[in-house]
Enzyme design. Sequence first.
Site, PDB file in Angstrom:
ATOM      1  N   ALA A  58     -14.044  15.328  -4.956  1.00  0.00           N
ATOM      2  CA  ALA A  58     -13.329  16.294  -4.118  1.00  0.00           C
ATOM      3  C   ALA A  58     -12.633  17.354  -4.982  1.00  0.00           C
ATOM      4  CB  ALA A  58     -12.307  15.559  -3.253  1.00  0.00           C
ATOM      5  N   ARG A  83       0.834  -1.214   0.000  1.00  0.00           N
ATOM      6  CA  ARG A  83       0.000   0.000   0.000  1.00  0.00           C
ATOM      7  C   ARG A  83       0.869   1.264   0.000  1.00  0.00           C
ATOM      8  NH1 ARG A  83      -4.511  -0.554   4.505  1.00  0.00           N
ATOM      9  NH2 ARG A  83      -5.006   1.516   3.725  1.00  0.00           N
ATOM     10  N   CYS A 101      14.124  -1.070  22.324  1.00  0.00           N
ATOM     11  CA  CYS A 101      13.979  -2.239  23.198  1.00  0.00           C
ATOM     12  C   CYS A 101      14.196  -3.566  22.440  1.00  0.00           C
ATOM     13  CB  CYS A 101      12.612  -2.240  23.877  1.00  0.00           C
ATOM     14  SG  CYS A 101      11.257  -2.680  22.768  1.00  0.00           S
ATOM     15  N   THR A 110     -16.020   9.972   2.318  1.00  0.00           N
ATOM     16  CA  THR A 110     -16.073   8.825   3.230  1.00  0.00           C
ATOM     17  C   THR A 110     -17.449   8.162   3.137  1.00  0.00           C
ATOM     18  OG1 THR A 110     -15.962   8.075   5.534  1.00  0.00           O
ATOM     19  CG2 THR A 110     -16.635  10.363   5.182  1.00  0.00           C
ATOM     20  N   CYS A 160       6.726   0.302  17.842  1.00  0.00           N
ATOM     21  CA  CYS A 160       7.177  -0.906  18.539  1.00  0.00           C
ATOM     22  C   CYS A 160       6.005  -1.609  19.219  1.00  0.00           C
ATOM     23  CB  CYS A 160       8.232  -0.533  19.577  1.00  0.00           C
ATOM     24  SG  CYS A 160       8.762  -1.963  20.532  1.00  0.00           S
ATOM     25  N   HIS A 174      -6.458   7.401  12.098  1.00  0.00           N
ATOM     26  CA  HIS A 174      -6.083   5.999  11.882  1.00  0.00           C
ATOM     27  C   HIS A 174      -4.583   5.792  11.739  1.00  0.00           C
ATOM     28  CE1 HIS A 174     -10.433   5.015  10.373  1.00  0.00           C
ATOM     29  NE2 HIS A 174     -10.358   5.198  11.673  1.00  0.00           N
ATOM     30  N   GLN A 213      -9.422  10.084   8.174  1.00  0.00           N
ATOM     31  CA  GLN A 213      -9.324   8.649   8.440  1.00  0.00           C
ATOM     32  C   GLN A 213      -8.203   8.046   7.606  1.00  0.00           C
ATOM     33  OE1 GLN A 213     -13.632   6.926   8.426  1.00  0.00           O
ATOM     34  NE2 GLN A 213     -13.719   8.902   7.405  1.00  0.00           N
TER      35      GLN A 213
HETATM   36  P1  OAD Z   1     -14.452   4.077   1.880  1.00  0.00           P
HETATM   37  O1  OAD Z   1     -13.668   3.355   0.845  1.00  0.00           O
HETATM   38  O2  OAD Z   1     -15.356   3.297   2.769  1.00  0.00           O
HETATM   39  O3  OAD Z   1     -15.343   5.169   1.169  1.00  0.00           O
HETATM   40  C1  OAD Z   1     -14.808   6.009   0.190  1.00  0.00           C
HETATM   41  C2  OAD Z   1     -15.889   7.004  -0.198  1.00  0.00           C
HETATM   42  O4  OAD Z   1     -15.305   7.945  -1.082  1.00  0.00           O
HETATM   43  C3  OAD Z   1     -17.088   6.382  -0.917  1.00  0.00           C
HETATM   44  O5  OAD Z   1     -18.287   6.865  -0.320  1.00  0.00           O
HETATM   45  C4  OAD Z   1     -16.944   6.888  -2.349  1.00  0.00           C
HETATM   46  O6  OAD Z   1     -18.207   7.117  -2.955  1.00  0.00           O
HETATM   47  C5  OAD Z   1     -16.218   8.209  -2.132  1.00  0.00           C
HETATM   48  N1  OAD Z   1     -15.427   8.690  -3.262  1.00  0.00           N
HETATM   49  C6  OAD Z   1     -14.848   7.970  -4.260  1.00  0.00           C
HETATM   50  N2  OAD Z   1     -14.179   8.778  -5.104  1.00  0.00           N
HETATM   51  C7  OAD Z   1     -14.312  10.029  -4.620  1.00  0.00           C
HETATM   52  C8  OAD Z   1     -13.838  11.321  -5.035  1.00  0.00           C
HETATM   53  N3  OAD Z   1     -13.074  11.465  -6.129  1.00  0.00           N
HETATM   54  N4  OAD Z   1     -14.171  12.405  -4.313  1.00  0.00           N
HETATM   55  C9  OAD Z   1     -14.941  12.272  -3.205  1.00  0.00           C
HETATM   56  N5  OAD Z   1     -15.426  11.094  -2.766  1.00  0.00           N
HETATM   57  C10 OAD Z   1     -15.117   9.984  -3.452  1.00  0.00           C
HETATM   58  O7  OAD Z   1     -13.405   4.936   2.716  1.00  0.00           O
HETATM   59  P2  OAD Z   1     -13.526   5.506   4.191  1.00  0.00           P
HETATM   60  O8  OAD Z   1     -14.897   5.968   4.478  1.00  0.00           O
HETATM   61  O9  OAD Z   1     -12.422   6.460   4.350  1.00  0.00           O
HETATM   62  O10 OAD Z   1      -9.890   2.213   8.205  1.00  0.00           O
HETATM   63  O11 OAD Z   1     -13.233   4.221   5.052  1.00  0.00           O
HETATM   64  C11 OAD Z   1     -13.140   4.359   6.425  1.00  0.00           C
HETATM   65  C12 OAD Z   1     -12.132   3.395   6.963  1.00  0.00           C
HETATM   66  O12 OAD Z   1     -12.428   2.091   6.489  1.00  0.00           O
HETATM   67  C13 OAD Z   1     -10.709   3.596   6.481  1.00  0.00           C
HETATM   68  O13 OAD Z   1     -10.029   4.636   7.166  1.00  0.00           O
HETATM   69  C14 OAD Z   1     -10.077   2.285   6.785  1.00  0.00           C
HETATM   70  C15 OAD Z   1     -11.189   1.360   6.330  1.00  0.00           C
HETATM   71  O14 OAD Z   1     -11.327   0.262   7.109  1.00  0.00           O
HETATM   72  C16 OAD Z   1      -8.873   1.481   8.676  1.00  0.00           C
HETATM   73  O15 OAD Z   1      -8.130   0.869   7.939  1.00  0.00           O
HETATM   74  C17 OAD Z   1      -8.743   1.513  10.171  1.00  0.00           C
END
Ligand code: OAD
Length: 261
Positions: free
Chosen positions: A242, A78, A161, A199, A137, A129, A111
Amino acid sequence: MALSAPNTSVPDDGRMLLRGFKRLLVLTGAGISAESGVPTFRGGGGAAVWRGMPFESLSSARMVQHDLPLVWEWFDYRRGIVAGCEPNAGHRAIADAQTSMLFDDLTLVTQNIDGLHLAAGSTDLIELHGNIHQARCLSCNFRQGLNEIDPTDRPPVCSECFDSMRPNVVLFGETLDDTLILSAYEKAAICDVCLVVGTSAVVYPANQIPVIAKRNGAVLIEVNPEETDLTPTCDHSIRGTACEILPRLFSSVTNQQHPAP
Ligand code: OAD
């Protein structure tokens, strides 16, 4: 009380939505980095899978215990993707608003672990996150930038450590740093507008931030090309990316602060 249907298109005066507010909280998710080339987790009809394994099991506390080298392989993969990515117009619009002090307070909560907000120049940033460019560590919590660690040293050995290190990110099955999430909740409770970008708003506890903001009287604005679980709660849900929407939203505030002579 019935919620009125949110506005689901950019209104003619959509660019005026941020005008007149003093305290802005921006919550971002994977979608803000999508146009930089970082894949999202959900949305677009797919879910992230690597070597046939869903990301929820690769990015899990359980996998750290059972197969730490595999966790490192996954995060190095990643990180390799992120390494080739630059901040986009969405990241920059937020960073510019911070550095130009367009608002009395502009807190950015993300996030994302990709570091692109920092690369864009954002300052007041809460990375809920963690950060993919750091190791931590397992025993003493010592943190180190991966640019200081030999990439073949996997898992890296803690220089303090001598225990193994893991990626400094929050994994499934783990709780967030209390200080960070409480600070985000406090800012949510006092902001007068909350802008939620990219998100799916399904992951707890970050998805409570806009709920707290709304409950405390903030105007809630969402920017997302797709409808989300949050959409019915929003005052304005703008369908767009965005990069398309954020520069327009913030430019109206710039014009307000610096009117043409
Ligand atoms: P998601 O992948 O769940 O959601 C991404 C969102 O971005 C979706 O609603 C898409 O429609 C939107 N999207 C896609 N392209 C876009 C663009 N060009 N402009 C604006 N929006 C767009 O991602 P998160 O909500 O960030 O956590 O996921 C939350 C968490 O789930 C992450 O931080 C990660 C994952 O598990 C951990 O790993 C702890």
